[in-house]
Design an enzyme around this catalytic site. Structure first.
Site, mmCIF file in Angstrom:
data_model
loop_
_atom_site.group_PDB
_atom_site.id
_atom_site.type_symbol
_atom_site.label_atom_id
_atom_site.label_comp_id
_atom_site.label_asym_id
_atom_site.label_seq_id
_atom_site.Cartn_x
_atom_site.Cartn_y
_atom_site.Cartn_z
ATOM 1 N N ASP A 298 -8.154 57.225 -40.312
ATOM 2 C CA ASP A 298 -8.925 58.250 -39.637
ATOM 3 C C ASP A 298 -8.659 59.569 -40.384
ATOM 4 O O ASP A 298 -7.806 59.650 -41.280
ATOM 5 C CB ASP A 298 -8.551 58.315 -38.145
ATOM 6 C CG ASP A 298 -9.678 58.880 -37.316
ATOM 7 O OD1 ASP A 298 -9.764 58.591 -36.123
ATOM 8 O OD2 ASP A 298 -10.493 59.647 -37.885
HETATM 9 C C1 GLC Z 1 -12.711 61.773 -36.497
HETATM 10 C C2 GLC Z 1 -12.713 60.596 -35.536
HETATM 11 C C3 GLC Z 1 -13.313 59.347 -36.114
HETATM 12 C C4 GLC Z 1 -14.346 59.706 -37.150
HETATM 13 C C5 GLC Z 1 -13.610 60.370 -38.305
HETATM 14 C C6 GLC Z 1 -14.585 60.807 -39.414
HETATM 15 O O1 GLC Z 1 -11.570 62.543 -36.284
HETATM 16 O O2 GLC Z 1 -11.492 60.233 -34.955
HETATM 17 O O3 GLC Z 1 -13.868 58.608 -35.032
HETATM 18 O O4 GLC Z 1 -15.015 58.546 -37.602
HETATM 19 O O5 GLC Z 1 -12.843 61.488 -37.884
HETATM 20 O O6 GLC Z 1 -15.362 61.850 -38.955
#
Ligand code: GLC
Length: 746
Positions: A298
């Site tokens: 993430d």
């Molecule tokens: C965010 C979220 C995730 C998302 C990622 C990319 O913090 O937790 O669900 O896909 O970053 O944006």
């Protein structure tokens, strides 16, 4: 007129065909699989170490373009950025940059390192078209709808220059305080898992390499919805049995559906951050579930291992993450800056790096990127019909809307009704959006609830009268009430207050919405409450006061039309809750499938909140205002002849459902079970199957729902599987009703 109709599962002849298919498919697949693996090895063998590390880095798109560039597709890519791409500095880019830039990037990559990029973004429920938020879509209980939305989003994503989306979010969530409950399927593993798997099949298609589909990403692995206190990013503590019985099943279903990538979650799991957990990433995800795609961290989650206190610096973080099985790092450079040193010192083996690169390359081959690195815009455009997608969004809004109350038949609104519509968001199309809407939606209908009611022929007069979080203009409200018999009031909360980073300690309706409801009723008007928002909210007083209640969630770009279609009866109510609607913030997490206790809460007129010395609160009801699975139709449906029989390894739950009203009804028959005795305390009820049946007035249908007996079992700590002998079952329209039926599973 009484019509007996038999609605069973797949017939014998079809089963024979289905039986033959796998043998034919395995041969072909084996060939392809061997081909992919040999091609992966060929590419891996020619990469320098730096190019291998490059494959494990997803760079932030904003570094790509000249600052003065125009709109997304017209942006000018920096030459320095293209030079990095040629050199193989990145394996992926995050962000939408349009087809032209996508193709420029892929051309540069193929001219240089010869490896195309994964270009990913969060197309969660909207791309050019905006669908209802996932929590709303879940309330349709409609696998075909979810798959079709996945298909539509895939093609639109390609036209936006993305070949990968970070969806489905399949975190089971019990806690309405957690803002991200908006992004998933609600509180039930079965519904969440079916929705996730259907979205994967739609997004990836039968052939992910056909140039019309994209890679999906199951997230956030695992147990994110159990963040303590419903507070985003917070620690998660749970028994191994809970992990395996509640939070893992949707990921198992996504892996079985062939999901290409998995995103580990931000939080720590029993003390170990998911991003650094060998147990979760290698032992379970790959060892037990057999996942062979790639894992993507993430946002900055690798670097955040330092904040978790399990890494001293970026090097430690990189070591922990890649050794645990995290293949690609999203945006932060811990891998890029430290892997060379870590491999040299032996803290990370070359095999670990190679295996991570293999996983990345495997997804790229499966996505067909080496064979067609560029998007064929004409081919994709040929399958994208904006009007069709708007109609799909409208269908989805209709099917996601849940009718919770309808006393005196105030709904559906009759054509002749004089209706006052109040509340700021009733005339605000943007507030039909949800937490992951994409700001630049080109296929957005700008449809408000007011537009929808007018289009459906209602004589409606709108006045704002109040804002959701502000004060009511009593003079304006009084004027509105004076002109109408029925008042449709838009309640709830703005979509900006749900989603990521939006956990709320209070889930009661904000502002003076209760005062509005009380005023409407004090003037003797009929009150239709239409509740918008991205989470279950607590409104027990309004539930008492209102004549009708419609849960509209965040219904998407065509939501104004779809919700109005249900309110006016153009569309029959179809939705059923996939979360409990709690009575107060303080009872969260509130979920029907709570484990039994030694003193289960008991309720009576004298003890509405629950009898003392039982597991309840002395100031709020543990009973959901509206429970999981609940939703009304505009007719009435009766259940009779409920029965359970076991045929070998299949339990068959049967019931006769009769439409005893005067309108068509779409009934969702649900099957719940409780293990009468097990080695650990089990949920008081668990959903094990459901079947939707359309009933015309007077029709009775015999419904049979077949459930594998094995699915009635559960895991104990350490992975031991247990199948109890006897169960109580309910075949019912929601998780709190139905007659108990005893049966022996074996
Ligand atoms: C965010 C979220 C995730 C998302 C990622 C990319 O913090 O937790 O669900 O896909 O970053 O944006």
């Amino acid at each position: 007129m009484k019509k007996e109709t038999e609605k069973k599962g797949i017939g014998v002849c079809k089963a024979a065909v289905w039986l033959a298919m796998p043998f034919l498919a395995v041969g072909a697949a084996f060939g392809e699989l061997a081909d992919v693996e040999s091609r992966v090895e060929e590419v891996l063998s020619r990469l320098t170490f730096e190019q291998k590390v490059g494959q494990l880095w997803q760079c932030l798109g904003k570094d790509m373009v000249e600052p003065a560039s125009g709109d997304m597709s017209g942006e000018t890519l920096k030459e320095s950025f293209l030079a990095d791409i040629r050199a193989g500095r990145y394996g992926s880019v995050i962000g939408k940059r349009g087809v032209a830039n996508y193709n420029r990037i892929q051309r540069a990559a193929m001219e240089g390192v010869g490896i195309p990029l994964l270009i990913g973004n969060d197309m969660i429920h909207s791309v050019r078209t905006c669908y209802p938020i996932p929590l709303a879509l879940a309330c349709s209980w409609d696998e075909d709808l979810w798959r079709r939305i996945g298909e539509a989003m895939a093609a639109e994503s390609l036209l936006e220059g993305c070949n990968w989306t970070f969806t489905p979010m399949i975190d089971v969530a019990f806690d309405a305080r957690w803002g991200r409950i908006a992004e998933g399927g609600g509180s039930e593993p079965l519904v969440t898992g079916l929705m996730g798997a259907a979205l994967v099949r739609g997004l990836q298609g039968a052939d992910m390499a056909d140039g019309l589909h994209i890679a999906a990403c199951a997230k956030h692995y695992v147990g994110y919805g159990a963040s303590l206190g419903g507070r985003d990013y917070n620690a998660v503590e749970m028994a191994d049995s809970t992990l395996r019985n509640v939070y893992l099943p949707p990921f198992k279903m996504a892996v079985e559906a062939g999901v290409a990538t998995v995103m580990p979650a931000f939080h720590s799991f029993n003390g170990v951050p998911c991003s650094a957990s060998k147990y979760l990433l290698r032992d379970i995800l790959r060892g037990e579930l057999g996942f062979d795609g790639m894992t993507i961290s993430d946002w900055a989650a690798v670097k955040e291992l330092v904040n978790h206190g399990v890494a001293a610096d970026g090097a430690d973080a990189a070591e922990s993450a890649i050794n645990a099985g995290m293949d690609m790092e999203m945006v932060t450079p811990c891998y890029a800056e430290n892997l060379a040193r870590l491999v040299k010192s032996g803290r990370v083996s070359m095999k670990t790096v190679d295996d991570a690169v293999r996983n990345v390359l495997r997804v790229k081959f499966r996505l067909g990127l080496f064979d067609h690195p560029e998007i064929d815009e004409a081919k994709v455009s040929a399958v994208v019909d904006p009007a069709e997608n708007r109609a799909l969004a409208r269908e989805a809004a209709r099917k996601s809307t849940v009718l919770l109350k309808n006393e005196g038949g105030v709904l559906p609104l009759g054509k002749g009704a004089k209706v006052a519509l109040v509340g700021d968001i009733a005339a605000n199309a943007w507030q039909m959006m949800g937490c992951w809407n994409t700001k630049d939606m080109s296929n957005f209908e700008n449809a408000t609830l007011l537009d929808g009611l007018k289009a459906d022929g209602i004589d409606v007069e709108y006045s704002k009268a109040y804002t959701l979080r502000g004060r009511v203009d009593t003079e304006e409200l009084e004027k509105a009430l004076a002109k109408a018999d029925i008042v449709v009031a838009a309640f709830g909360d703005y979509w900006e207050n749900s989603g990521e980073g939006n956990s709320s300690a209070k889930i009661e309706l904000p502002g003076e919405q209760l005062k509005v409801a009380q005023t409407i009723k004090a003037r003797g008007r009929k009150l239709v409450a239409v509740v918008f928002g991205g989470r279950p909210m607590a409104f027990p007083e309004i539930a008492e006061l209102a004549d009708a209640i419609v849960m509209a969630w965040n219904p998407g770009g065509s939501g104004g039309w779809g919700v109005a279609d249900v309110i006016t009866g153009i569309a029959e109510p179809y939705g059923r809750l996939t979360v409990d609607m709690p009575s107060a913030s303080g009872v969260c997490p509130q979920f029907y499938s709570r484990t039994t206790t030694g003193r289960p809460a008991t309720f009576s007129r004298k003890h509405p909140f629950g009898r003392r010395f039982t597991s309840c609160y002395n100031d709020a009801s543990l009973k959901a205002v509206y429970p999981f699975g609940y939703g009304l139709t505009y007719s009435t449906v009766a259940y009779s002849n409920e029965a359970v029989r076991v045929e070998g390894d299949t339990a068959v739950f049967s019931v006769d459902v009769s439409n005893t009203g005067s309108r068509d009804a779409s009934e969702l028959v649900q099957v719940y079970v409780h293990a009468d005795k097990a080695s650990i305390a089990r949920p008081r009820r668990e959903l094990k199957g459901f079947r939707r049946v359309a009933l015309s007035p007077g029709e009775t249908a015999h419904v049979e729902i077949r459930v594998a007996v094995k699915s009635l079992g559960f895991f104990c700590d350490g992975g031991r599987f247990e199948l109890p002998e006897s169960f109580t079952a309910w075949i019912a329209p929601d998780s709190e009703s139905g007659r108990p039926l005893q049966f022996a599973a074996k």
